[in-house]
Motif scaffolding. Structure first.
Motif, PDB file in Angstrom:
ATOM      1  N   VAL A 215       0.861  -1.189   0.000  1.00  0.00           N
ATOM      2  CA  VAL A 215       0.000   0.000   0.000  1.00  0.00           C
ATOM      3  C   VAL A 215       0.891   1.230   0.000  1.00  0.00           C
ATOM      4  O   VAL A 215       1.779   1.375   0.851  1.00  0.00           O
ATOM      5  CB  VAL A 215      -0.929   0.013   1.232  1.00  0.00           C
ATOM      6  N   ARG A 216       0.683   2.111  -0.949  1.00  0.00           N
ATOM      7  CA  ARG A 216       1.435   3.353  -0.972  1.00  0.00           C
ATOM      8  C   ARG A 216       1.228   4.115   0.323  1.00  0.00           C
ATOM      9  O   ARG A 216       0.140   4.090   0.880  1.00  0.00           O
ATOM     10  CB  ARG A 216       0.986   4.231  -2.156  1.00  0.00           C
ATOM     11  N   PRO A 217       2.250   4.781   0.829  1.00  0.00           N
ATOM     12  CA  PRO A 217       3.518   5.135   0.196  1.00  0.00           C
ATOM     13  C   PRO A 217       4.650   4.127   0.393  1.00  0.00           C
ATOM     14  O   PRO A 217       5.817   4.479   0.227  1.00  0.00           O
ATOM     15  CB  PRO A 217       3.867   6.450   0.874  1.00  0.00           C
ATOM     16  N   SER A 218       4.339   2.879   0.745  1.00  0.00           N
ATOM     17  CA  SER A 218       5.395   1.879   0.853  1.00  0.00           C
ATOM     18  C   SER A 218       6.137   1.765  -0.475  1.00  0.00           C
ATOM     19  O   SER A 218       5.509   1.616  -1.527  1.00  0.00           O
ATOM     20  CB  SER A 218       4.806   0.513   1.203  1.00  0.00           C
ATOM     21  N   PRO A 219       7.476   1.790  -0.461  1.00  0.00           N
ATOM     22  CA  PRO A 219       8.221   1.651  -1.720  1.00  0.00           C
ATOM     23  C   PRO A 219       8.146   0.250  -2.297  1.00  0.00           C
ATOM     24  O   PRO A 219       8.431   0.052  -3.480  1.00  0.00           O
ATOM     25  CB  PRO A 219       9.658   2.006  -1.317  1.00  0.00           C
ATOM     26  N   VAL A 220       7.754  -0.739  -1.482  1.00  0.00           N
ATOM     27  CA  VAL A 220       7.723  -2.116  -1.956  1.00  0.00           C
ATOM     28  C   VAL A 220       6.686  -2.294  -3.055  1.00  0.00           C
ATOM     29  O   VAL A 220       6.880  -3.074  -4.000  1.00  0.00           O
ATOM     30  CB  VAL A 220       7.449  -3.084  -0.788  1.00  0.00           C
ATOM     31  N   GLU A 221       5.594  -1.556  -2.956  1.00  0.00           N
ATOM     32  CA  GLU A 221       4.566  -1.625  -3.997  1.00  0.00           C
ATOM     33  C   GLU A 221       5.155  -1.258  -5.349  1.00  0.00           C
ATOM     34  O   GLU A 221       4.928  -1.933  -6.355  1.00  0.00           O
ATOM     35  CB  GLU A 221       3.408  -0.688  -3.618  1.00  0.00           C
ATOM     36  N   ARG A 222       5.956  -0.202  -5.384  1.00  0.00           N
ATOM     37  CA  ARG A 222       6.588   0.236  -6.641  1.00  0.00           C
ATOM     38  C   ARG A 222       7.704  -0.729  -7.046  1.00  0.00           C
ATOM     39  O   ARG A 222       7.857  -1.053  -8.229  1.00  0.00           O
ATOM     40  CB  ARG A 222       7.145   1.649  -6.487  1.00  0.00           C
ATOM     41  N   ILE A 223       8.481  -1.189  -6.068  1.00  0.00           N
ATOM     42  CA  ILE A 223       9.569  -2.121  -6.367  1.00  0.00           C
ATOM     43  C   ILE A 223       9.030  -3.383  -7.021  1.00  0.00           C
ATOM     44  O   ILE A 223       9.595  -3.890  -8.003  1.00  0.00           O
ATOM     45  CB  ILE A 223      10.346  -2.470  -5.081  1.00  0.00           C
ATOM     46  N   LEU A 224       7.931  -3.913  -6.492  1.00  0.00           N
ATOM     47  CA  LEU A 224       7.344  -5.132  -7.049  1.00  0.00           C
ATOM     48  C   LEU A 224       6.928  -4.923  -8.496  1.00  0.00           C
ATOM     49  O   LEU A 224       7.230  -5.741  -9.374  1.00  0.00           O
ATOM     50  CB  LEU A 224       6.147  -5.566  -6.203  1.00  0.00           C
ATOM     51  N   ARG A 225       6.242  -3.819  -8.768  1.00  0.00           N
ATOM     52  CA  ARG A 225       5.803  -3.542 -10.148  1.00  0.00           C
ATOM     53  C   ARG A 225       6.997  -3.323 -11.072  1.00  0.00           C
ATOM     54  O   ARG A 225       7.061  -3.850 -12.190  1.00  0.00           O
ATOM     55  CB  ARG A 225       4.896  -2.315 -10.173  1.00  0.00           C
ATOM     56  N   ASP A 226       7.944  -2.523 -10.609  1.00  0.00           N
ATOM     57  CA  ASP A 226       9.091  -2.193 -11.453  1.00  0.00           C
ATOM     58  C   ASP A 226       9.936  -3.423 -11.768  1.00  0.00           C
ATOM     59  O   ASP A 226      10.332  -3.648 -12.917  1.00  0.00           O
ATOM     60  CB  ASP A 226       9.967  -1.136 -10.773  1.00  0.00           C
ATOM     61  N   LEU A 227      10.230  -4.214 -10.743  1.00  0.00           N
ATOM     62  CA  LEU A 227      11.086  -5.367 -10.957  1.00  0.00           C
ATOM     63  C   LEU A 227      10.397  -6.412 -11.833  1.00  0.00           C
ATOM     64  O   LEU A 227      11.033  -7.008 -12.719  1.00  0.00           O
ATOM     65  CB  LEU A 227      11.480  -5.992  -9.608  1.00  0.00           C
ATOM     66  N   THR A 228       9.116  -6.634 -11.624  1.00  0.00           N
ATOM     67  CA  THR A 228       8.374  -7.580 -12.451  1.00  0.00           C
ATOM     68  C   THR A 228       8.437  -7.173 -13.920  1.00  0.00           C
ATOM     69  O   THR A 228       8.626  -8.016 -14.812  1.00  0.00           O
ATOM     70  CB  THR A 228       6.907  -7.664 -11.997  1.00  0.00           C
ATOM     71  N   PHE A 229       8.299  -5.884 -14.178  1.00  0.00           N
ATOM     72  CA  PHE A 229       8.333  -5.387 -15.553  1.00  0.00           C
ATOM     73  C   PHE A 229       9.747  -5.410 -16.120  1.00  0.00           C
ATOM     74  O   PHE A 229       9.980  -5.872 -17.240  1.00  0.00           O
ATOM     75  CB  PHE A 229       7.774  -3.954 -15.582  1.00  0.00           C
ATOM     76  N   TYR A 230      10.714  -4.942 -15.331  1.00  0.00           N
ATOM     77  CA  TYR A 230      12.073  -4.816 -15.855  1.00  0.00           C
ATOM     78  C   TYR A 230      12.733  -6.170 -16.102  1.00  0.00           C
ATOM     79  O   TYR A 230      13.587  -6.312 -16.986  1.00  0.00           O
ATOM     80  CB  TYR A 230      12.935  -3.972 -14.916  1.00  0.00           C
ATOM     81  N   ALA A 231      12.323  -7.183 -15.347  1.00  0.00           N
ATOM     82  CA  ALA A 231      12.889  -8.512 -15.553  1.00  0.00           C
ATOM     83  C   ALA A 231      12.557  -9.073 -16.928  1.00  0.00           C
ATOM     84  O   ALA A 231      13.175 -10.051 -17.369  1.00  0.00           O
ATOM     85  CB  ALA A 231      12.391  -9.466 -14.467  1.00  0.00           C
ATOM     86  N   ARG A 232      11.619  -8.444 -17.641  1.00  0.00           N
ATOM     87  CA  ARG A 232      11.308  -8.869 -19.005  1.00  0.00           C
ATOM     88  C   ARG A 232      12.325  -8.327 -19.997  1.00  0.00           C
ATOM     89  O   ARG A 232      12.310  -8.695 -21.172  1.00  0.00           O
ATOM     90  CB  ARG A 232       9.909  -8.387 -19.421  1.00  0.00           C
ATOM     91  N   HIS A 233      13.208  -7.446 -19.544  1.00  0.00           N
ATOM     92  CA  HIS A 233      14.240  -6.875 -20.409  1.00  0.00           C
ATOM     93  C   HIS A 233      15.321  -7.923 -20.615  1.00  0.00           C
ATOM     94  O   HIS A 233      16.116  -8.189 -19.708  1.00  0.00           O
ATOM     95  CB  HIS A 233      14.824  -5.614 -19.763  1.00  0.00           C
ATOM     96  N   ASP A 234      15.319  -8.503 -21.800  1.00  0.00           N
ATOM     97  CA  ASP A 234      16.053  -9.714 -22.149  1.00  0.00           C
ATOM     98  C   ASP A 234      15.284 -10.904 -21.572  1.00  0.00           C
ATOM     99  O   ASP A 234      15.152 -11.051 -20.352  1.00  0.00           O
ATOM    100  CB  ASP A 234      17.500  -9.722 -21.635  1.00  0.00           C
ATOM    101  N   ASN A 235      14.766 -11.704 -22.466  1.00  0.00           N
ATOM    102  CA  ASN A 235      13.944 -12.847 -22.091  1.00  0.00           C
ATOM    103  C   ASN A 235      14.812 -13.879 -21.368  1.00  0.00           C
ATOM    104  O   ASN A 235      15.763 -14.417 -21.942  1.00  0.00           O
ATOM    105  CB  ASN A 235      13.318 -13.446 -23.358  1.00  0.00           C
ATOM    106  N   ASP A 236      14.476 -14.164 -20.123  1.00  0.00           N
ATOM    107  CA  ASP A 236      15.292 -15.072 -19.325  1.00  0.00           C
ATOM    108  C   ASP A 236      15.325 -16.484 -19.906  1.00  0.00           C
ATOM    109  O   ASP A 236      16.307 -17.212 -19.721  1.00  0.00           O
ATOM    110  CB  ASP A 236      14.783 -15.115 -17.885  1.00  0.00           C
ATOM    111  N   ASP A 237      14.277 -16.881 -20.627  1.00  0.00           N
ATOM    112  CA  ASP A 237      14.309 -18.185 -21.284  1.00  0.00           C
ATOM    113  C   ASP A 237      15.448 -18.237 -22.298  1.00  0.00           C
ATOM    114  O   ASP A 237      16.166 -19.240 -22.400  1.00  0.00           O
ATOM    115  CB  ASP A 237      12.980 -18.466 -21.988  1.00  0.00           C
TER     116      ASP A 237
END
Length: 406
Positions: free
Chosen positions: A362-384
């Motif tokens: 729940v905002r303003p917790s930074p974890v909410e943003r970290i979860l969204r950002d990391l989930t999206f950024y991990a698609r940068h270069d397909n890990d498969d």
């Protein structure tokens, strides 16, 4: 940056005094950047003030060689780990900022590696003295997003004195903040570096002054779940003239020399920053809420600590290979680090959420943003693809260390 409070402090003491001072300096800047992260996330705006602060602190030319006035960090300067730890600190404050910083720093590595002496003297001066921001754009995906009627792509034509570029690029990080872009364009047609069918020699690297009025930004397309502050809009080129003196290196050099492999572990440094941000939040929250006696919480805290340590050790290992001149070894280890740290980081954030509960999302917790950002950024270069490349190398099969091709 409080070195004693970090899980990797035991080996950080091996860093030079200069490296430690730079990390302290970037930590001070990152603290201010963290305060602005939510604003950039909500509005999907480029972190311009963050880059101004980095320039004021003398940090914006991190990968520019010392002889050109830069800090002389990175895989071509014999001090790779310091750069990656700086990136980690910025990504810890704001993963979108970390991505924009990566794009800038990696672009300067390309200039160092491939640009002529005259080009370096010109462009490095603008970075060191003028605080100019660079980025490299390849994205010309041929798959449409839901509801989209057109595909992206550029076409380039040779003319007297240079080339004319038409078309558009998507996922153009720092589109509203960068001053210069290294464009990866292909004479074979749309597709950039990853999606074109032509031979490697068709791939050109061309520097583009983004103040050119024939270059425009369409900011209606970028509305993702995460990494919103990267401002990775669609950039359109309308008969944009690129003079021949803006050609960087020889055609195909980016692919033939495997330069993407120098940047692959840099992404892992950003993943680690996000994970460490979640870990720090969890420790502070669990202590404040007096939940540290719960054995399940203890297990999750232990898992987070081991993940963070493991990721640091892998980055240090890859950095030593680069600094020692073992490029093939660094490429192999860099891919493994990229794959592993993605999973360690995602697991760490999951442990944080499970230990701290729904209120951590729940905002303003930074974890909410970290979860969204990391989930999206991990698609940068397909890990498969990354993992399949690691497997082909392990089996002695022909493989592309930059995993552009199967």
């Amino acid at each position: 940056m409080n070195l004693e409070a970090t899980s990797e402090a035991s080996w950080l003491h091996d860093l030079s005094p200069r490296s430690r001072e730079l990390l302290d300096r970037v930590g001070e800047v990152a603290a201010a950047c963290a305060e602005r992260a939510d604003e950039h996330d909500r509005a999907a705006t480029f972190p311009r003030k963050d880059f101004e602060d980095l320039a004021t602190a003398g940090l914006n030319a991190a990968t520019v060689p010392r002889e050109h006035g830069g800090l002389g960090l990175g895989p071509l300067n014999g001090d790779t780990l310091t750069l990656w730890l700086m990136t980690k600190e910025l990504a810890k404050a704001d993963l979108s900022l970390g991505r924009c910083w990566e794009g800038h720093a990696n672009s300067l590595v390309l200039l160092h590696a491939l640009a002529s002496e005259q080009q370096q003297a010109r462009w490095f001066d603008g970075i060191v003295r003028g605080g100019e921001k660079w980025v490299a754009w390849s994205g010309e995906p041929q798959a449409r997003k839901p509801g989209e009627g057109t595909r992206f792509g550029t076409s380039i034509s040779a003319v007297d004195g240079g080339w004319v570029l038409d078309g558009s690029k998507a996922f153009a990080t720092s589109a509203t903040g960068a001053d210069w872009a290294i464009l990866l364009v292909n004479t074979a047609g749309p597709g950039g570096a990853r999606h074109a069918d032509g031979p490697p020699e068709g791939l050109l690297l061309l520097a583009c002054d983004l103040s050119d009025p024939t270059v425009t930004v369409d900011d209606s397309w970028w509305d993702p779940i995460g990494m919103r502050g990267t401002a990775s809009h669609v950039v359109e080129f309308h008969q944009t003239f690129l003079p021949e003196e803006h050609l960087i290196g020889t055609p195909g050099a980016y692919l033939h020399e495997g330069w993407q492999s120098a940047f692959t572990p840099h992404y892992a440094a950003s993943f680690l920053g996000a994970a460490e941000g979640a870990f720090d939040y969890a420790r502070e929250y669990l202590l404040r809420q007096e939940k540290t006696a719960d054995p399940y919480v203890q297990q999750r805290a232990g898992s987070m600590a081991v993940n963070i340590d493991t990721a640091h050790l892998w980055l240090a290992h890859v950095a030593r290979l680069w600094d020692g001149g073992d490029r093939p070894g660094a490429q192999r280890a860099g891919n493994r680090a990229r794959h592993l740290v993605e999973h360690l980081a995602l697991e760490t954030v999951d442990h944080c959420v499970r230990a701290c509960g729904a209120r951590s999302l729940v905002r303003p917790s930074p974890v909410e943003r970290i979860l969204r950002d990391l989930t999206f950024y991990a698609r940068h270069d397909n890990d498969d693809h990354v993992l399949a490349t690691i497997g082909r190398a392990a089996l002695g099969q022909t493989h592309d260390s930059s995993f552009f091709k199967p």
